[in-house]
Enzyme design. Structure first.
Site, PDB file in Angstrom:
ATOM      1  N   GLU A  64     -28.476  -5.168  72.349  1.00 46.88           N
ATOM      2  CA  GLU A  64     -27.299  -5.703  71.660  1.00 46.88           C
ATOM      3  C   GLU A  64     -27.064  -5.001  70.329  1.00 46.88           C
ATOM      4  O   GLU A  64     -25.925  -4.749  69.941  1.00 46.88           O
ATOM      5  CB  GLU A  64     -27.418  -7.209  71.447  1.00 46.88           C
ATOM      6  N   GLY A  83     -19.751  -9.595  70.248  1.00 49.62           N
ATOM      7  CA  GLY A  83     -20.245  -9.675  71.621  1.00 49.62           C
ATOM      8  C   GLY A  83     -19.637 -10.819  72.400  1.00 49.62           C
ATOM      9  O   GLY A  83     -19.481 -11.926  71.890  1.00 49.62           O
ATOM     10  N   HIS A  90     -34.933  -6.337  83.549  1.00 56.69           N
ATOM     11  CA  HIS A  90     -36.219  -5.833  83.075  1.00 56.69           C
ATOM     12  C   HIS A  90     -36.934  -5.212  84.271  1.00 56.69           C
ATOM     13  O   HIS A  90     -37.306  -5.914  85.213  1.00 56.69           O
ATOM     14  CB  HIS A  90     -37.017  -6.953  82.420  1.00 56.69           C
ATOM     15  N   HIS A 107     -16.328   1.636  78.897  1.00 55.16           N
ATOM     16  CA  HIS A 107     -14.893   1.388  78.677  1.00 55.16           C
ATOM     17  C   HIS A 107     -14.664   1.121  77.199  1.00 55.16           C
ATOM     18  O   HIS A 107     -15.352   0.291  76.600  1.00 55.16           O
ATOM     19  CB  HIS A 107     -14.460   0.175  79.509  1.00 55.16           C
ATOM     20  N   GLY A 109     -11.501  -0.046  75.209  1.00 50.61           N
ATOM     21  CA  GLY A 109     -10.110  -0.467  75.297  1.00 50.61           C
ATOM     22  C   GLY A 109      -9.612  -1.066  73.996  1.00 50.61           C
ATOM     23  O   GLY A 109     -10.341  -1.151  73.006  1.00 50.61           O
TER      24      GLY A 109
END
Length: 140
Positions: A64, A83, A90, A107, A109
């Site tokens: 993240e 997010g 894993h 992507h 966008g």
């Protein structure tokens, strides 16, 4: 073709980690290319789960961190990214050493971005594969 809309360096990126979970886990940004970002994280007591293995949550933090930072470098100053969703598979366990995560866009966008993240060990064996979806928010 370079995808970054901000002028950044590894030194600047690493300075943003001060007093955060990123600093606590000793995550260090190590490579910035025209379309990818990589960081390392130690596998030690601070990233272990009770059985002495790399904690899946620590892998998700690395994923993240990379996806979020990369997404925010792909928007102008009039926008920011947060997010929406992250998943992680894993694949292999690790007890000690260093892992490296690398992210690249699937992507980019106007309203969403999707980033792929792969985490490997020192021998380039895949430990975790992750994908994060980011919402692009526009400042008012």
């Amino acid at each position: 073709m370079m995808i970054w809309k901000k002028d950044v360096s590894l030194e600047l990126l690493n300075s943003t980690s001060k007093n955060t979970l990123v600093e606590h886990l000793n995550i260090q940004y190590v490579e910035l290319t025209d379309n990818s970002l990589s960081a390392t994280m130690p596998v030690s007591s601070i990233t272990h789960q009770p059985m002495g293995l790399l904690h899946g949550g620590a892998s998700v933090v690395l994923a993240e961190t990379l996806g979020s930072l990369a997404a925010n470098m792909c928007v102008g100053d009039d926008a920011y990214c947060v997010g929406l969703d992250i998943n992680a598979n894993h694949i292999k366990a690790k007890r000690n050493g260093l892992v490296t995560g690398k992210t690249w866009p699937i992507h980019i966008g106007v309203s969403t971005q999707v980033w792929q993240i792969e985490i490997v060990d020192e021998e380039q064996r895949l430990l975790c594969t992750s994908r994060i979806t980011m919402a692009v928010k526009h400042r008012k």
